[in-house]
Each structure stands twice: as C-alpha cells, then as structure tokens.
Write an enzyme that holds these catalytic residues in place. Structure first.
Site, short mmCIF file in Angstrom:
data_model
loop_
_atom_site.label_atom_id
_atom_site.label_comp_id
_atom_site.label_asym_id
_atom_site.label_seq_id
_atom_site.Cartn_x
_atom_site.Cartn_y
_atom_site.Cartn_z
N ASP A 10 4.22 -3.36 8.51
CA ASP A 10 3.19 -3.69 7.53
C ASP A 10 2.99 -2.46 6.63
O ASP A 10 3.38 -1.35 7.00
CB ASP A 10 1.92 -4.02 8.34
CG ASP A 10 0.68 -4.06 7.49
OD1 ASP A 10 0.65 -4.81 6.50
OD2 ASP A 10 -0.30 -3.35 7.83
N ASP A 12 -0.28 -1.70 4.24
CA ASP A 12 -1.65 -1.16 4.18
C ASP A 12 -2.22 -0.91 5.56
O ASP A 12 -2.32 -1.81 6.39
CB ASP A 12 -2.56 -2.12 3.40
CG ASP A 12 -2.13 -2.24 1.95
OD1 ASP A 12 -2.04 -1.20 1.28
OD2 ASP A 12 -1.85 -3.36 1.49
MG MG Z 1 -2.46 -3.74 7.49
#
Ligand code: MG
Length: 250
Positions: A10, A12
């Site tokens: 992922d 962020d």
């Molecule tokens: Mg995230």
C-alpha cells in the site's frame, strides 16, 4: 529457500506517512473554494475509514449538517484541486519513506520478486509520490485509484493485482497499514503484514499474519507485535516474508 513470489505494498501510511500532507491539501482546497470547514486530526482519522478522496469529501458533506450541496462536477473539481495541492506539497516538503521500506524493496528486487504498488490514491498522486521518493521504476505493477469499481476494503484491487502478476493464492505477501487494506488483501488471498501508521495504530489487525511496528533497519529494529518474530535483527527481510506466508496456511 524463499518461495514468496511477490511483494505488494500500500502507499499512504505504509510506504510513508503521507496522511498529514493529504489532510493539509484537503484543507487548502476547502479554503480556496470558500468552504467553511477544516479537518482536524481526530476528524480526519474518522474520515479515513472512507477510502478514496472524492468519496471521503462526499461522505463528509452528507454528514455535516450545514454543508453546501455540491454537484458531482463541483465535487470532482474540488477533488482534482486537492490532488494538485497535494502534489505541490509533496514536491515542496516530501514525505520520507518509513524505516526499512527502501531496504526491503531493494532486497526483494534483487531476489527477483515481483513488486506491486496497490493503492486507492489517485494515479497522479501515486506518480508524484514515486518521483519525489526516488521509487520511480521500482514497481513492476502500479494499481491506483479508480482502476477497479470498488475501493479497499473491497478485494477488487488485490484480485486485479493477483491476475496481473499471475499469482496463486498465498504466493505473494501484502504490506498494509490499515484494517481496510488488511480486509482487501486478505479477501483476495494474500497473507498480510501490517505496519500500523500514525492514523491506524489502534485498529483491529487480529486477522493479519503479522504486525510489526515498521519494517526495521539494521540499527533501528522494529518491535514485532503479532505473528512471527524477526529474531535478533529486528528487520523484515525475505526470510521473514516467507514466515508470514507460512502463517497463512496454518
Ligand atoms: Mg494505507
């Protein structure tokens, strides 16, 4: 022997703590548009349950009693402006990678693992991040934003990643920082290592195969909170990913 074929991450909160830059960009976009609200940290933490920036603004407007009604077009413009402001902030201030991210990506690439970035952030934001962090060209596959009809926690984006990378169930390991990410990756048949982020530390990760404070660096070891422990080194390396994968089938 390492049998893990791919590492999927992922963006962020996982590669870097970008959420404060996102929050600032939302607030700047609201100010510019003359909208009478600003998101503080506790509110933003609650709003992060909604994945996707546009969806997040729409959700907030629905729940804010005095919010102006925005047309779909105005909402899209506002979100596009937020993304432009985010990109400018990223280029001005940068978002340092979390401990161990660059090291682990390097080790995985060298060992011939496939690397995928699997994020609900917009493709523009993802591209700007990869450029400013020096990770451009590192990932074999980048899946971002509206590439699937339903965002995390729906498993669609991880199903797509599995298909694109040609992986069977449990052949890759996902690294996420949130419960939404965990549910998405798990739902598509990936064992998941969680490195909780600034905004996600108190979420429920009980279904994760591993939880580590961060990926760890030599001299800056991580604490391992759930699943396999990394011995003396205190870092997530390829052997550790293999152990995480092993916990999937047990
Ligand atoms: Mg995230």
């Amino acid at each position: 022997m390492v049998g893990v074929k791919a590492l999927l991450l992922d963006l962020d909160g996982t590669l870097a703590e970008t959420e404060e830059l996102h929050r600032e960009a939302f607030n700047r976009a609201f100010r510019e548009a003359g909208l009478p609200f600003s998101w503080d940290r506790p509110l933003y933490k609650a709003l992060l349950e909604v994945t996707g920036g546009k969806e997040r603004i729409a959700h907030f407007l629905r729940s804010f009693p005095d919010a102006p009604r925005l047309s779909e077009e105005a909402l899209t413009r506002l979100h596009q402006r937020k993304n432009a402001l985010y990109e400018a902030l990223l280029r001005e201030e940068g978002a340092p990678l979390r401990p161990g991210v660059r090291r682990l990506l390097g080790e995985a690439r060298e060992a011939g693992l496939l690397l995928a970035l699997v994020t609900t952030t917009s493709p523009e934001n993802a591209r700007a991040f990869l450029e400013t962090s020096g990770l451009k060209g590192v990932f074999h596959l980048v899946l971002a934003g509206d590439i699937v009809p339903h965002k995390k926690p729906d498993p669609a984006i991880y199903h797509l990643a599995r298909k694109e990378l040609g992986l069977g169930e449990g052949e890759g390991v996902a690294v996420e920082d949130s419960r939404n990410g965990l549910l998405s990756a798990r739902g598509a048949g990936f064992p998941v290592l969680i490195t909780p982020g600034l905004y996600t530390a108190d979420q429920d990760f009980s279904e994760a195969q591993g939880v580590a404070e961060h990926l760890g660096e030599p001299g800056h070891p991580a604490r391992f909170l759930q699943g396999p422990r990394a011995g003396e080194r205190g870092v997530v390396d390829l052997d550790y990913l293999e152990e995480v994968r092993g916990w999937w089938s047990t």
